[in-house]
Scaffold this motif. Structure first.
Motif, PDB file in Angstrom:
ATOM      1  N   THR A 177      11.510   1.275   1.410  1.00  0.00           N
ATOM      2  CA  THR A 177      10.267   0.536   1.186  1.00  0.00           C
ATOM      3  C   THR A 177      10.504  -0.720   0.360  1.00  0.00           C
ATOM      4  N   ALA A 178       9.594  -1.670   0.528  1.00  0.00           N
ATOM      5  CA  ALA A 178       9.633  -2.880  -0.284  1.00  0.00           C
ATOM      6  C   ALA A 178       9.443  -2.551  -1.760  1.00  0.00           C
ATOM      7  N   ARG A 179       8.686  -1.524  -2.061  1.00  0.00           N
ATOM      8  CA  ARG A 179       8.476  -1.126  -3.455  1.00  0.00           C
ATOM      9  C   ARG A 179       9.793  -0.654  -4.083  1.00  0.00           C
ATOM     10  N   GLN A 180      10.601   0.094  -3.329  1.00  0.00           N
ATOM     11  CA  GLN A 180      11.915   0.504  -3.823  1.00  0.00           C
ATOM     12  C   GLN A 180      12.783  -0.702  -4.145  1.00  0.00           C
ATOM     13  N   LEU A 181      12.783  -1.697  -3.233  1.00  0.00           N
ATOM     14  CA  LEU A 181      13.605  -2.884  -3.437  1.00  0.00           C
ATOM     15  C   LEU A 181      13.167  -3.643  -4.683  1.00  0.00           C
ATOM     16  N   ARG A 182      11.879  -3.831  -4.839  1.00  0.00           N
ATOM     17  CA  ARG A 182      11.364  -4.502  -6.023  1.00  0.00           C
ATOM     18  C   ARG A 182      11.738  -3.738  -7.284  1.00  0.00           C
ATOM     19  N   GLN A 183      11.571  -2.450  -7.249  1.00  0.00           N
ATOM     20  CA  GLN A 183      11.863  -1.595  -8.399  1.00  0.00           C
ATOM     21  C   GLN A 183      13.330  -1.702  -8.806  1.00  0.00           C
TER      22      GLN A 183
ATOM     23  N   LEU B  80       9.872   2.070   6.057  1.00  0.00           N
ATOM     24  CA  LEU B  80       8.702   2.916   5.845  1.00  0.00           C
ATOM     25  C   LEU B  80       7.712   2.234   4.914  1.00  0.00           C
ATOM     26  N   ASN B  81       6.477   2.657   5.004  1.00  0.00           N
ATOM     27  CA  ASN B  81       5.493   2.296   3.979  1.00  0.00           C
ATOM     28  C   ASN B  81       5.003   3.526   3.224  1.00  0.00           C
ATOM     29  N   GLU B  82       5.278   4.722   3.761  1.00  0.00           N
ATOM     30  CA  GLU B  82       4.922   5.950   3.053  1.00  0.00           C
ATOM     31  C   GLU B  82       6.001   6.265   2.019  1.00  0.00           C
ATOM     32  N   THR B  83       5.574   6.609   0.823  1.00  0.00           N
ATOM     33  CA  THR B  83       6.520   6.932  -0.234  1.00  0.00           C
ATOM     34  C   THR B  83       5.882   7.916  -1.199  1.00  0.00           C
ATOM     35  N   TRP B  84       6.716   8.463  -2.076  1.00  0.00           N
ATOM     36  CA  TRP B  84       6.244   9.384  -3.107  1.00  0.00           C
ATOM     37  C   TRP B  84       6.462   8.763  -4.473  1.00  0.00           C
ATOM     38  N   MET B  85       5.474   8.899  -5.340  1.00  0.00           N
ATOM     39  CA  MET B  85       5.431   8.160  -6.582  1.00  0.00           C
ATOM     40  C   MET B  85       5.223   9.095  -7.774  1.00  0.00           C
TER      41      MET B  85
ATOM     42  N   LEU C  22      14.389 -10.888   6.775  1.00  0.00           N
ATOM     43  CA  LEU C  22      13.662  -9.631   6.848  1.00  0.00           C
ATOM     44  C   LEU C  22      13.647  -9.114   8.277  1.00  0.00           C
ATOM     45  N   THR C  23      13.804  -7.820   8.430  1.00  0.00           N
ATOM     46  CA  THR C  23      13.621  -7.175   9.720  1.00  0.00           C
ATOM     47  C   THR C  23      12.785  -5.919   9.506  1.00  0.00           C
ATOM     48  N   VAL C  24      12.206  -5.430  10.591  1.00  0.00           N
ATOM     49  CA  VAL C  24      11.492  -4.158  10.577  1.00  0.00           C
ATOM     50  C   VAL C  24      12.257  -3.198  11.473  1.00  0.00           C
ATOM     51  N   SER C  25      12.577  -2.037  10.965  1.00  0.00           N
ATOM     52  CA  SER C  25      13.324  -1.063  11.748  1.00  0.00           C
ATOM     53  C   SER C  25      12.506  -0.594  12.943  1.00  0.00           C
ATOM     54  N   PRO C  26      13.108  -0.572  14.147  1.00  0.00           N
ATOM     55  CA  PRO C  26      12.402  -0.017  15.303  1.00  0.00           C
ATOM     56  C   PRO C  26      12.351   1.510  15.264  1.00  0.00           C
ATOM     57  N   GLN C  27      13.154   2.110  14.405  1.00  0.00           N
ATOM     58  CA  GLN C  27      13.210   3.571  14.349  1.00  0.00           C
ATOM     59  C   GLN C  27      11.891   4.126  13.825  1.00  0.00           C
ATOM     60  N   ARG C  28      11.397   5.146  14.495  1.00  0.00           N
ATOM     61  CA  ARG C  28      10.084   5.682  14.149  1.00  0.00           C
ATOM     62  C   ARG C  28      10.194   6.734  13.050  1.00  0.00           C
ATOM     63  N   PRO C  29       9.168   6.870  12.225  1.00  0.00           N
ATOM     64  CA  PRO C  29       9.232   7.848  11.123  1.00  0.00           C
ATOM     65  C   PRO C  29       9.331   9.275  11.639  1.00  0.00           C
ATOM     66  N   ILE C  30       9.998  10.101  10.885  1.00  0.00           N
ATOM     67  CA  ILE C  30      10.237  11.477  11.312  1.00  0.00           C
ATOM     68  C   ILE C  30       9.058  12.392  10.989  1.00  0.00           C
TER      69      ILE C  30
END
Length: 354
Positions: free
Chosen positions: A101-107, A175-180, A236-244
Motif C-alpha cells: 500500500t501507499a500508506r506502507q511506503l509513506r510510513q 492493495l488498498n486494504e490494510t490492517w492498522m 507508478l504502476t498498478v499491479s494487475p494481480q487480483r487480491p486473494i
C-alpha cells in the motif's frame, strides 16, 4: 455542413484517443504504443524498486535487460537464489519485503527520514520475535526483541541510501486494504495472526484506503524523498494481480474492482500533478478487453509470465526505446532467468479460505 463536420474539441484528436481506432478491431501487438513516457530511463540510471508481488517481476525484467537496479541489502555469501529470496534478499532495492500500500511506503520513508516511531512493531510467534513491518524476511523469526530492533536500524540505513541515491523510484501499488494498529495508526503488510502475532479486534482495525488517501500518501512519500534527493523521478504502476481475499464484507470480485479503481485514481492524480511522476499502464496492458483473460493463470488472479513480458516490452519500448542495443546471450545457459517464484505474503491468507 453536418454536425460531424463542425469543429469540436474532438475534431483533430489522434487515433489513439478513440476507442474504435485505438482498441476495437486491433490486437495486443498494436498496443505497444499505449504509453508515452514523460522521461527516459537508460541502463546507467540507478533504479529503486518497491511494491507489491508484481513489482518483483518488473525488477527481474529490468535486471535481465541490464538495467541498474539498486540492491543495498544483498544476500550474504553461501545462500542459493531460492534461500536468498526466502529471506527477502534480492527481491527489491532493500530488504523491506512486499510493500502493498501507499500508506506502507509513506510510513517507511517517514520512519527512515522523519523519526516516525511505529507502534506495535514487534510481533511474536511461540518464542521467536518478528519485525511486524516485514514479517516474512526472517521466516523463523529472531531470538529477541532487541535483535529485531537492531536489524531494523540497519535496514533503515539502507532505505535512506536507496532513496538518497536513486534516480528513478519505481513503485507498484497492489492493495488498498490494510490492517492498522488503532492507537498509533501503524499499518502492516499482513494482518496480525497470519504470519505471526495475534489478532485482537480491540487493538487492530481494518482500513480500506480511499483514492484521496492513496494520493496523499504517495504525495507525502514523494515530497519527503525529494527533500533528500531533489532530482528523483518516480514511476507508478498498478499491479494487475487480483487480491486473494477481502475483509470488506463484500464479494471479493466487487472488492477487487474497487481496489484497482482507487489505486489507479490515486496514482493517476499524482501523475497529473507532477512532471517528474509518471504512470505506466501495466494494469491496462494485462487486463484490457483485447487481452481477455489470456494473461491470467487458471486461478484468474495471478499473472502469467507472458502477461508480465507483454507489459515489460511496452515499458522498455516507452522508456528506453526498446532497450534492444545489447545483443542477446550467445547461449541459453547465459540467458538471465526471469522465471522465478514470486515471494508473496498475501498468499498466506489463502490458508484460511473455506
Amino acid at each position: 455542413m453536418t454536425d460531424c463536420d463542425a469543429r469540436t474539441p474532438y475534431t483533430n484528436l489522434p487515433p489513439n484517443a478513440f476507442w474504435r481506432s485505438a482498441v476495437a478491431g486491433r490486437d495486443m501487438e498494436t498496443l505497444g504504443s499505449i504509453h508515452q513516457a514523460k522521461f527516459a530511463i537508460d541502463r546507467s540510471m540507478k533504479i529503486a524498486m518497491a511494491g507489491s508481488c508484481f513489482a518483483q517481476q518488473i525488477c527481474r525484467h529490468l535486471r535481465a535487460r541490464g538495467f541498474t537496479v539498486l540492491d543495498r541489502e544483498p544476500a550474504p555469501p553461501g545462500l542459493t537464489p531460492e534461500e536468498a529470496a526466502q529471506y527477502g534478499f534480492g527481491l527489491y532495492s532493500a530488504r523491506y519485503g512486499n510493500i502493498y500500500t501507499a500508506r506502507q511506503l509513506r510510513q517507511l520513508a517517514e520512519e527512515a527520514f522523519a523519526d516516525l516511531v511505529p507502534g506495535d512493531a514487534i510481533w511474536r510467534k511461540d518464542d521467536r520475535f518478528y519485525d511486524a513491518l516485514r514479517p516474512t524476511v526472517e521466516p523463523n523469526g529472531l531470538a529477541s526483541a532487541l535483535a529485531v530492533r537492531q536489524a531494523r536500524r540497519f535496514h533503515l540505513r539502507q532505505v535512506r541510501e536507496v532513496i538518497a541515491t536513486a534516480e528513478i523510484f519505481v513503485f507498484t501499488l497492489g492493495l488498498n486494504e490494510t490492517w492498522m494498529h488503532t492507537q498509533s495508526g501503524t499499518v502492516y503488510p499482513t494482518a496480525p495472526g497470519v504470519v505471526c502475532g495475534d489478532y485482537n479486534p480491540a487493538k487492530y482495525q481494518f482500513k480500506n484506503l480511499t483514492a484521496t488517501e492513496i494520493h496523499d500518501d504517495l504525495l507525502a512519500f514523494f515530497t519527503l524523498a525529494r527533500q533528500h534527493n531533489p532530482n528523483l523521478k518516480m514511476v507508478l504502476t498498478v499491479s494487475p494481480q487480483r487480491p486473494i481475499a477481502t475483509a470488506t464484507g463484500q464479494h471479493v470480485l466487487t472488492a477487487a474492482a474497487y481496489s484497482k479503481a482507487v489505486l489507479r485514481a490515486g496514482a493517476g492524480q499524482l501523475e497529473s500533478e507532477h512532471a517528474d511522476v509518471d504512470y505506466f499502464p501495466s494494469f491496462e496492458m494485462v487486463t484490457n478487453p483485447l487481452a481477455g483473460n489470456r494473461y491470467f493463470n487458471p486461478n484468474l488472479r495471478t499473472v502469467t509470465d507472458a502477461g508480465v513480458a507483454v507489459a515489460m516490452d511496452a515499458f522498455f519500448a516507452s522508456y528506453a526505446g526498446g532497450a534492444q542495443e545489447v545483443p542477446p546471450p550467445a547461449s541459453a545457459a547465459e540467458a538471465p532467468d526471469t522465471h522465478e517464484e514470486t515471494v508473496c505474503d498475501e498468499e498466506l491468507v489463502e490458508a484460511f479460505a473455506p
